[in-house]
Design an enzyme around this catalytic site. Structure first.
Site, PDB file in Angstrom:
ATOM      1  N   ARG A 154      37.696  13.873  13.005  1.00 61.52           N
ATOM      2  CA  ARG A 154      38.238  15.128  13.536  1.00 61.52           C
ATOM      3  C   ARG A 154      37.715  15.404  14.940  1.00 61.52           C
ATOM      4  NH1 ARG A 154      40.019  19.045   9.664  1.00 61.52           N
ATOM      5  NH2 ARG A 154      39.902  18.302   7.513  1.00 61.52           N
ATOM      6  N   ARG A 182      48.232  53.678  50.279  1.00 61.12           N
ATOM      7  CA  ARG A 182      49.103  52.976  51.228  1.00 61.12           C
ATOM      8  C   ARG A 182      50.049  53.972  51.873  1.00 61.12           C
ATOM      9  NH1 ARG A 182      49.425  48.971  46.256  1.00 61.12           N
ATOM     10  NH2 ARG A 182      49.641  51.062  45.367  1.00 61.12           N
ATOM     11  N   ARG A 222      44.602  54.032  53.927  1.00 58.99           N
ATOM     12  CA  ARG A 222      44.893  52.928  54.843  1.00 58.99           C
ATOM     13  C   ARG A 222      45.999  53.362  55.795  1.00 58.99           C
ATOM     14  NH1 ARG A 222      47.217  47.415  52.449  1.00 58.99           N
ATOM     15  NH2 ARG A 222      49.129  48.651  52.399  1.00 58.99           N
ATOM     16  N   GLU A 269      40.949  41.222  55.510  1.00 61.11           N
ATOM     17  CA  GLU A 269      42.058  40.504  54.880  1.00 61.11           C
ATOM     18  C   GLU A 269      42.496  39.292  55.690  1.00 61.11           C
ATOM     19  OE1 GLU A 269      45.445  43.210  54.698  1.00 61.11           O
ATOM     20  OE2 GLU A 269      44.495  44.421  56.255  1.00 61.11           O
ATOM     21  N   GLY A 272      40.877  43.076  51.250  1.00 62.73           N
ATOM     22  CA  GLY A 272      42.281  43.001  50.822  1.00 62.73           C
ATOM     23  C   GLY A 272      42.577  41.587  50.367  1.00 62.73           C
ATOM     24  N   THR A 273      42.267  41.303  49.121  1.00 63.25           N
ATOM     25  CA  THR A 273      42.297  39.911  48.663  1.00 63.25           C
ATOM     26  C   THR A 273      43.707  39.357  48.492  1.00 63.25           C
ATOM     27  OG1 THR A 273      41.992  40.710  46.393  1.00 63.25           O
ATOM     28  CG2 THR A 273      40.022  39.982  47.591  1.00 63.25           C
ATOM     29  N   ASN A 274      44.733  40.220  48.432  1.00 65.24           N
ATOM     30  CA  ASN A 274      46.095  39.685  48.390  1.00 65.24           C
ATOM     31  C   ASN A 274      46.409  38.950  49.689  1.00 65.24           C
ATOM     32  OD1 ASN A 274      46.290  40.976  45.956  1.00 65.24           O
ATOM     33  ND2 ASN A 274      47.669  42.578  46.648  1.00 65.24           N
ATOM     34  N   ASP A 275      46.250  39.653  50.823  1.00 65.55           N
ATOM     35  CA  ASP A 275      46.520  39.019  52.116  1.00 65.55           C
ATOM     36  C   ASP A 275      45.490  37.947  52.439  1.00 65.55           C
ATOM     37  OD1 ASP A 275      48.895  40.075  52.877  1.00 65.55           O
ATOM     38  OD2 ASP A 275      48.089  41.590  54.230  1.00 65.55           O
ATOM     39  N   TYR A 292      32.391  48.685  44.555  1.00 68.30           N
ATOM     40  CA  TYR A 292      33.476  49.158  43.700  1.00 68.30           C
ATOM     41  C   TYR A 292      34.641  48.180  43.741  1.00 68.30           C
ATOM     42  CZ  TYR A 292      35.961  50.680  47.937  1.00 68.30           C
ATOM     43  OH  TYR A 292      36.608  50.706  49.145  1.00 68.30           O
TER      44      TYR A 292
END
Length: 906
Positions: free
Chosen positions: A99, A584, A639, A771, A792-795, A878
């Site tokens: 197994r 935003r 922002r 960013e 800004g971790t998306n950009d 944060y």
């Protein structure tokens, strides 16, 4: 052949008497727990474990470690001496199972072979040994079937078809009704299938059988279904699997034998009691495959009270030892109980929360450990809607509530269709008689799984619970016909493929059509509409409330919300937000205000531009007054305008058509023409890397100062009303400190003017969004002009990887995930090695310049459980996320704070 690089390890094989539960990295979960049960003196069949290190050597080099064969031989000799018989000997054969067993449970994803050692000669010895010819030939046909499919790569459907033909020829429904003569014929048929498909005879040498099976288990680590499951469950691909060689015990020796799966608590609800399935005269694979419907574990008491009582004592021993819900596999061989496996059991999200609080109340674990027993992903599942009990719905069946949730979709009857339709945007329910590991693709794609066979321990149930998928199993009254792609329900109604059905994984009910859903009680709790401690409070809500209280007491990270208006802000506050990390402002310029923005863009003179800004100012101020009132006493990070201005203008194609039509009709079109000229002027090949963010504030005079003035005046108004506004101004898309210094100087001047005009002292922090890679790399310089950073971790992900999220997720992300280039989308969980390293270095450099620099993150990663742990580790203050994700972030922040002291509890 690649060079065989073996690690420096003392040995590759451990007897069950040598290991313990803490050696999962080396012995895998199954081997470590078999060793632990052996140490506890529980009835475990003797055997040994080949380590994950041996597997890694094999996978890296293509060859087994040189020392492995001799070590296996030594342990096999010891096992044979202990059992008083040799593997596959003709007169009284020792049989073993081989197994898989990785560190983390991967139910059904890797390979298992039972009854190794049987051959044309030893099957006669097994007949004599057991005194049961039918049992011996049934065991032999099972070996050929499993070995052929698993080790030799023969299509398993060929064996299933041969078995069905044998039952049809006999005129019976189940395989237990085939006698020894029927099974002998089936063995001959199976061997012909092996010869025809694999190009070789089924091996008669028992050691060859075992060696090939061990290699097949190693190979199964990189099988398609195992890799897919690891990606789904985020299990690292470099762990390898251990291999467990265990002396066989037989549950298919007649009515006084059987096999089963037991849970020390209900894995669906968390309630204590007797939970599990038992199947007389069967081997273990029959239970998890769901091919034959089981009886409830409680029925074992009437069938075999001695074994039942012993099992209950063992279950209590194991739960008190592991301090958690235990999942147990066992076999009874002619009245003797054997333990084949235990592990910390997979459970539903609701059960996880209930069990964690129950164990705290029982004094078995503390709050710190309790937080490691639940996850943000589980909490998110609990926040999904459920079916409206008052809705009119046509119930057509009921099965076993295997994994909760409310799932609605079109019925599909195979995995291929489930995947195909899902990729086209359809929501589907995968309907099968029973699932097997090959159905994993479809199970992942489906909203829910419905089977007509199997119980809470079947493959469908176990895998669905692990994935958090809604699942109803064993709905026997539903007749599933996968060949004709239809399901017949009581009363004769036929559900064709594509018809919509609804399944309730909490009750097991199956409905025709779409059933309306209502909010989860957990969401009602976070919204303040359900109160823990009240007479009508949901038991689950009580458990969630307590776990959230634990997390809030333990966590260091604060949790803010991404919110752009007072309504969202108030909801976020109810969900536990400690401020707004991202407001935003571009969302405030849509709707009726778009015309004002158009005027601003089209302004030919300074007077026209100032007039547009003058009209926008009171509207912006009103927005901020409402926002500061909603979040009174908590920080609100605003922002300044970020997106390209062309987003506020009409589509270039539509506008061109309008202008052309007006010209052809000789109609007035001066305004449209000016708009078109502006659109052409602002048109960019890659607008996300063009005129946006801080660049707008520098190029469009007065734009940012208008916004700063609106923020300052709103804060002053709230102060005069005895409010406590805590506004923070964030400058977006900064790439160099000089940009920030210029905008900051203008902002400071405006704030001073508002203070002088209102006689109000304002404390407005000014910071920036990190960013861009350059901003991260020069963070030490930028911190000289910034009081806070918000990543800004998306950009940042887009600019680090060099791709546009809107484009790549639809074009090649699926291929990257399938090929293992991504374990998970970098937009879903932060890329620690790339984007994460920039966040970490920027945080360090920023604080070196300004020790009191406040650090946060406001991309979507702020609500991702794994990313929250990373942000805790690098010292951010944060995270900020959408209101719905706030409870998830709070819980994970608490878990992150206690993780170093807690256990890995996947």
């Amino acid at each position: 052949m690649p060079e065989n690089k073996e690690p420096h390890v003392a040995k590759f094989v451990y007897d069950f008497t040598e290991g313990n539960k803490d050696l999962k990295d080396l012995l895998g979960g199954k081997g470590a727990n078999l060793a632990e049960m052996t140490n506890l003196g529980l009835p475990v069949p003797p055997g040994f474990t080949i380590t994950t290190e041996a597997c890694k050597v094999y996978l890296d080099s293509g060859e087994e470690p040189a020392a492995l064969r001799d070590e296996v031989s030594a342990h096999l000799d010891a096992l044979e001496q202990r059992m008083g018989k040799k593997l596959g000997q003709a007169d009284d054969p020792l049989l073993v199972s081989v197994r898989s067993g990785a560190k983390f449970s991967m139910p059904g994803m890797m390979d298992t072979v039972l009854n190794i050692g049987l051959s044309d000669k030893s099957v006669k010895g097994l007949t004599k040994q057991a005194g049961d010819e039918r049992f011996a030939w049934d065991s032999y046909r099972r070996l050929i079937q499993m070995f052929g499919k698993t080790v030799l790569g023969v299509d398993g459907e060929l064996f299933e078809e041969a078995l069905e033909q044998a039952k049809e020829a006999k005129g019976v429904q189940v395989d237990t009704e085939l006698d020894a003569a029927d099974l002998k014929k089936l063995v001959t048929a199976f061997k012909k299938i092996v010869k025809g498909q694999a190009g070789r005879d089924f091996p008669q040498d028992p050691r060859e059988q075992m060696d090939l099976a061990i290699k097949a288990v190693f190979d199964s680590w990189n099988g398609d279904r195992a890799k897919l499951y690891r990606r789904q469950e985020r299990i690292p691909g470099d762990l390898g699997t251990a291999v467990n060689v265990c002396s066989m015990v037989f549950g298919n020796l007649g009515p006084d034998s059987g096999t089963g799966v037991a849970f020390t608590r209900d894995p669906a609800s968390g309630q204590q009691g007797v939970y599990g399935d038992y199947l007389q005269n069967a081997q273990g694979e029959d239970v998890v495959a769901g091919i034959r419907n089981t009886v409830a574990l409680a029925d074992l008491e009437a069938i075999d009270k001695t074994s039942y009582d012993q099992l209950m004592k063992i279950m209590e021993t194991l739960e008190n030892h592991y301090l958690d819900l235990c999942d147990i596999e066992f076999t009874i061989e002619r009245g003797k109980l054997w333990m084949l496996q235990t592990r910390v059991g997979k459970r539903t999200a609701g059960a996880a929360f209930r069990i964690a609080t129950q164990l705290v109340d029982q004094g078995l674990i503390d709050e710190t450990e309790a937080l490691q027993r639940v996850t943000g992903a589980q909490l998110a599942q609990l926040m999904f809607p459920r079916f409206d009990e008052d809705a009119k719905a046509e119930q057509v069946g009921r099965g076993i509530a295997a994994s909760p949730g409310a799932a609605v979709g079109k019925a599909v009857f195979d995995s291929y269709t489930a995947v195909k339709w899902s990729r086209s945007g359809e929501k589907v329910i995968l309907v099968r008689r029973e699932t097997n590991p090959d159905d994993l693709d479809g199970m992942i794609a489906a909203e829910g799984i419905l089977t007509s066979r199997g119980g809470k321990t079947s493959h469908a149930a176990v895998v669905a619970r692990g994935m958090g998928k809604t699942c109803v199993c064993g709905a026997e009254e539903l007749e599933v016909d996968t060949k004709r792609r239809r399901m017949t329900v009581p009363g004769g109604h036929v559900v064709e493929e594509g018809d919509v059905i609804s399944i309730d994984g909490s009750s097991g009910k199956v409905y025709l059509g779409e059933v309306p859903v209502v909010p989860s009680p957990v969401v009602e709790y976070f919204e303040g509409r359900m109160h823990p401690g009240a007479d009508d409070a949901d038991e689950l809500v009580e458990a969630v409330h307590r776990m959230m209280a634990f997390a809030d007491r333990k966590r260091r990270l604060r949790v803010r919300a991404n919110a752009d208006n007072a309504e969202d802000a108030l909801r976020a506050r109810r969900f536990g937000a400690q401020g707004i990390g991202l407001c935003r402002t571009e969302h405030m310029f849509l709707g009726d205000r778009r015309e004002l923005v158009e005027r601003l863009i089209l302004a030919d003179t300074e007077t026209e531009r100032e007039e547009s800004l003058k009209q926008l100012l009171p509207l912006q101020k009103k927005d901020f007054v409402e926002l500061f009132e909603a979040m009174d006493g908590l920080p609100v990070t605003v922002r300044l305008l970020d997106p390209p201005l062309h987003e506020f203008l009409p589509d270039i194609t539509e506008l061109s058509v309008r202008v052309a039509l007006a010209e052809s009709r000789q109609e007035p079109h001066e305004n449209e023409l000016r708009l078109l000229q502006a659109v052409h002027r602002l048109h960019e090949q890659n607008p996300m890397l063009g005129l946006r963010g801080v660049r707008l504030g520098l190029v469009i005079p007065g734009l940012f100062t208008m916004q700063v003035r609106a923020i300052a005046e709103a804060a002053a108004e709230r102060k005069s009303a005895k409010g406590d506004p805590r506004a923070e101004i964030m400058i977006p898309l900064v790439g160099t400190v000089q940009e920030l210094e210029i905008v900051r100087e203008e902002a400071d001047q405006v704030i001073a003017e508002v203070e002088a005009a209102t006689g109000t002292r304002l404390k407005l922090a000014i910071g920036t969004m990190i960013e861009l890679p350059r901003a991260a790399l020069t963070a030490g310089q930028i911190a000289e002009a910034a009081e806070f950073f918000s990543f800004g971790t998306n950009d940042l992900t887009q600019t680090v990887w060099g791709f546009s999220r809107d484009d790549v997720e639809a074009s090649f992300f699926t291929a990257y995930l399938e090929k293992g280039i991504f374990g998970v989308s970098p937009f879903e969980t932060i890329d620690k090695d790339g984007v994460g390293s920039l966040v970490k270095s920027a945080a360090t450099a920023g604080r070196a310049t300004r020790p009191d620099l406040k650090l946060g993150v406001c991309g979507e990663h702020g609500g991702d459980p794994e990313s929250v742990h990373f942000f805790h580790e690098v010292g951010l203050d944060y995270v900020s996320c959408s209101p719905f994700r706030i409870p998830v972030a709070r819980l994970e922040a608490g878990r992150a704070a206690t993780e170093s002291r807690g256990s890995d509890h996947r």
